[in-house]
Design a protein around this motif. Structure first.
Motif, PDB file in Angstrom:
ATOM      1  N   ILE A 180      -5.489 -14.351   2.447  1.00  0.00           N
ATOM      2  CA  ILE A 180      -4.681 -15.505   2.058  1.00  0.00           C
ATOM      3  C   ILE A 180      -3.769 -15.849   3.222  1.00  0.00           C
ATOM      4  O   ILE A 180      -2.978 -15.029   3.677  1.00  0.00           O
ATOM      5  CB  ILE A 180      -3.853 -15.214   0.794  1.00  0.00           C
ATOM      6  N   GLY A 181      -3.902 -17.080   3.716  1.00  0.00           N
ATOM      7  CA  GLY A 181      -3.091 -17.498   4.845  1.00  0.00           C
ATOM      8  C   GLY A 181      -3.268 -16.633   6.070  1.00  0.00           C
ATOM      9  O   GLY A 181      -2.333 -16.459   6.858  1.00  0.00           O
ATOM     10  N   GLY A 182      -4.476 -16.071   6.237  1.00  0.00           N
ATOM     11  CA  GLY A 182      -4.739 -15.215   7.379  1.00  0.00           C
ATOM     12  C   GLY A 182      -4.268 -13.781   7.202  1.00  0.00           C
ATOM     13  O   GLY A 182      -4.416 -12.965   8.107  1.00  0.00           O
ATOM     14  N   GLU A 183      -3.713 -13.459   6.031  1.00  0.00           N
ATOM     15  CA  GLU A 183      -3.251 -12.094   5.754  1.00  0.00           C
ATOM     16  C   GLU A 183      -4.267 -11.409   4.847  1.00  0.00           C
ATOM     17  O   GLU A 183      -4.580 -11.898   3.764  1.00  0.00           O
ATOM     18  CB  GLU A 183      -1.884 -12.134   5.074  1.00  0.00           C
ATOM     19  N   VAL A 184      -4.794 -10.271   5.288  1.00  0.00           N
ATOM     20  CA  VAL A 184      -5.768  -9.519   4.499  1.00  0.00           C
ATOM     21  C   VAL A 184      -5.014  -8.670   3.478  1.00  0.00           C
ATOM     22  O   VAL A 184      -4.120  -7.899   3.832  1.00  0.00           O
ATOM     23  CB  VAL A 184      -6.645  -8.630   5.395  1.00  0.00           C
ATOM     24  N   ARG A 185      -5.396  -8.819   2.206  1.00  0.00           N
ATOM     25  CA  ARG A 185      -4.687  -8.142   1.122  1.00  0.00           C
ATOM     26  C   ARG A 185      -5.645  -7.391   0.203  1.00  0.00           C
ATOM     27  O   ARG A 185      -6.744  -7.858  -0.059  1.00  0.00           O
ATOM     28  CB  ARG A 185      -3.909  -9.146   0.266  1.00  0.00           C
ATOM     29  N   ILE A 186      -5.186  -6.251  -0.287  1.00  0.00           N
ATOM     30  CA  ILE A 186      -5.895  -5.514  -1.334  1.00  0.00           C
ATOM     31  C   ILE A 186      -5.198  -5.793  -2.656  1.00  0.00           C
ATOM     32  O   ILE A 186      -3.984  -5.581  -2.780  1.00  0.00           O
ATOM     33  CB  ILE A 186      -5.905  -4.003  -1.051  1.00  0.00           C
ATOM     34  N   TYR A 187      -5.946  -6.281  -3.629  1.00  0.00           N
ATOM     35  CA  TYR A 187      -5.408  -6.583  -4.959  1.00  0.00           C
ATOM     36  C   TYR A 187      -5.869  -5.536  -5.965  1.00  0.00           C
ATOM     37  O   TYR A 187      -7.053  -5.195  -6.025  1.00  0.00           O
ATOM     38  CB  TYR A 187      -5.889  -7.952  -5.442  1.00  0.00           C
ATOM     39  N   GLU A 188      -4.906  -5.048  -6.762  1.00  0.00           N
ATOM     40  CA  GLU A 188      -5.226  -4.226  -7.927  1.00  0.00           C
ATOM     41  C   GLU A 188      -5.491  -5.179  -9.086  1.00  0.00           C
ATOM     42  O   GLU A 188      -4.602  -5.944  -9.490  1.00  0.00           O
ATOM     43  CB  GLU A 188      -4.055  -3.300  -8.272  1.00  0.00           C
ATOM     44  N   LEU A 189      -6.695  -5.158  -9.643  1.00  0.00           N
ATOM     45  CA  LEU A 189      -7.047  -6.128 -10.672  1.00  0.00           C
ATOM     46  C   LEU A 189      -6.250  -5.923 -11.964  1.00  0.00           C
ATOM     47  O   LEU A 189      -5.893  -6.891 -12.632  1.00  0.00           O
ATOM     48  CB  LEU A 189      -8.545  -6.063 -10.963  1.00  0.00           C
ATOM     49  N   ALA A 190      -5.975  -4.677 -12.319  1.00  0.00           N
ATOM     50  CA  ALA A 190      -5.275  -4.413 -13.577  1.00  0.00           C
ATOM     51  C   ALA A 190      -3.835  -4.909 -13.545  1.00  0.00           C
ATOM     52  O   ALA A 190      -3.341  -5.502 -14.505  1.00  0.00           O
ATOM     53  CB  ALA A 190      -5.311  -2.921 -13.889  1.00  0.00           C
ATOM     54  N   SER A 191      -3.132  -4.701 -12.433  1.00  0.00           N
ATOM     55  CA  SER A 191      -1.710  -5.045 -12.341  1.00  0.00           C
ATOM     56  C   SER A 191      -1.453  -6.370 -11.640  1.00  0.00           C
ATOM     57  O   SER A 191      -0.359  -6.915 -11.718  1.00  0.00           O
ATOM     58  CB  SER A 191      -0.957  -3.944 -11.599  1.00  0.00           C
ATOM     59  N   ARG A 192      -2.460  -6.898 -10.930  1.00  0.00           N
ATOM     60  CA  ARG A 192      -2.320  -8.106 -10.113  1.00  0.00           C
ATOM     61  C   ARG A 192      -1.386  -7.897  -8.918  1.00  0.00           C
ATOM     62  O   ARG A 192      -0.948  -8.842  -8.285  1.00  0.00           O
ATOM     63  CB  ARG A 192      -1.822  -9.308 -10.932  1.00  0.00           C
TER      64      ARG A 192
END
Length: 299
Positions: A180-192
């Motif tokens: 997102i916006g050039g920033e690589v992120r890891i998302y936890e699906l349960a907690s968002r």
């Protein structure tokens, strides 16, 4: 001295490519693993040697887009009118669902390792500004379809900065990685909840869970070790397009590369993750703008 150093470097790279090609040929013959691309109604399996490619009919409808699963056993397809279909590598349909809303032809689909969900990113054109002098902006929406009764369609991220369509799943299917916006992120699906891990686009997660690959801002490949946080560059002499696809055993990556010469041909390259050695395996020609490539088992 400079010329001699350059020649030695060229010889080392040539030997590494030759060794990698021999290693790949042996493994692909033993395991039945091949490089796959798809277009229109067919999957094309490329055996990575002089043998002709194999064409497998996988859809009666034109394929708008799709994605290979991490195991190499199948793929999911956008077949139009909001329908998503999963087929195995031999073209047999496993299921078809109606997602409700039509997807654009370029929508990138990524099946989860547990085969229960499909992640995709869609781009929605916003209404024209009242002034009429500006182009409408694209709104990006990251969604997850969960297969079941009833079918669940969830929006995880809705942002104008969701610029890269490729999405990677963790091996346990509980997390995803996106940019997102050039920033690589890891998302936890349960907690968002999410955490940022670097800068780049089009990330993918290795099937063994240890490493995330993405395309850096300089168009070179980046490998990020999750346990240590260490970043290393691969394909530093190449211009990587779209993203990279991990082999099922996490030992190799398949990358679409535009060669930096007069004609700018596009080729698929295989990179060995442990040392960054790479070799070209399939010439795609001029003007290739497709992300529809991956690994398939055909035994």
């Amino acid at each position: 001295f400079c010329v001699a150093t350059i020649l030695v470097g060229v010889q080392v790279r040539f030997r590494a490519r030759s060794e990698l090609r021999d290693e790949l040929l042996q493994r692909l013959r033993e395991e039945g693993l091949q490089i796959g691309t798809f277009r229109l109604k067919s999957l094309f399996a490329h055996p990575f040697e002089a043998d002709p490619r194999r064409e497998i009919a996988i859809s009666e409808e034109d394929i708008g887009s799709g994605g290979f699963d991490a195991s190499g056993r199948g793929l999911v397809l956008n077949i139009g009118y909001g329908r998503v279909r999963r087929v195995d590598a031999k073209g047999h349909t496993e299921w078809t669902i109606d997602a409700g809303e039509p997807m654009t032809a370029g929508t990138s689909l990524t099946p989860s390792p547990d085969e229960r969900s499909v992640a995709y990113c869609e781009h929605i054109r916003q209404p024209w500004p009242e002034s009429g002098m500006e182009q409408p902006k694209l709104q990006a929406r990251f969604r997850i379809l969960t297969i079941g009764t009833p079918l669940r369609d969830e929006v995880l991220v809705d942002s104008p900065d969701l610029e890269s369509p490729m999405i990677g799943w963790s091996p346990d299917s509980q997390r995803v990685v996106l940019s997102i916006g050039g920033e690589v992120r890891i998302y936890e699906l349960a907690s968002r909840r999410y955490r940022a891990i670097g800068r780049g686009v089009n990330p993918s997660w290795s099937p063994d869970g240890s490493t995330i690959a993405w395309v850096g801002r300089n168009q070179h490949g980046v490998l990020f070790e999750i346990e240590t946080g260490k970043e290393s560059e691969i394909l530093g002499r190449e211009n990587v397009l779209f993203g990279m696809q991990w082999s099922p055993d996490s030992r190799y990556l398949l990358a679409c590369v535009r060669q930096l010469h007069l004609f700018g041909d596009t080729v698929l390259m295989v990179v060995r993750a442990r040392d960054g050695a790479y070799t070209d395996v399939l010439e795609l020609g001029l003007g290739w703008t497709n992300r529809d490539f991956g690994w398939v088992f055909l035994r």
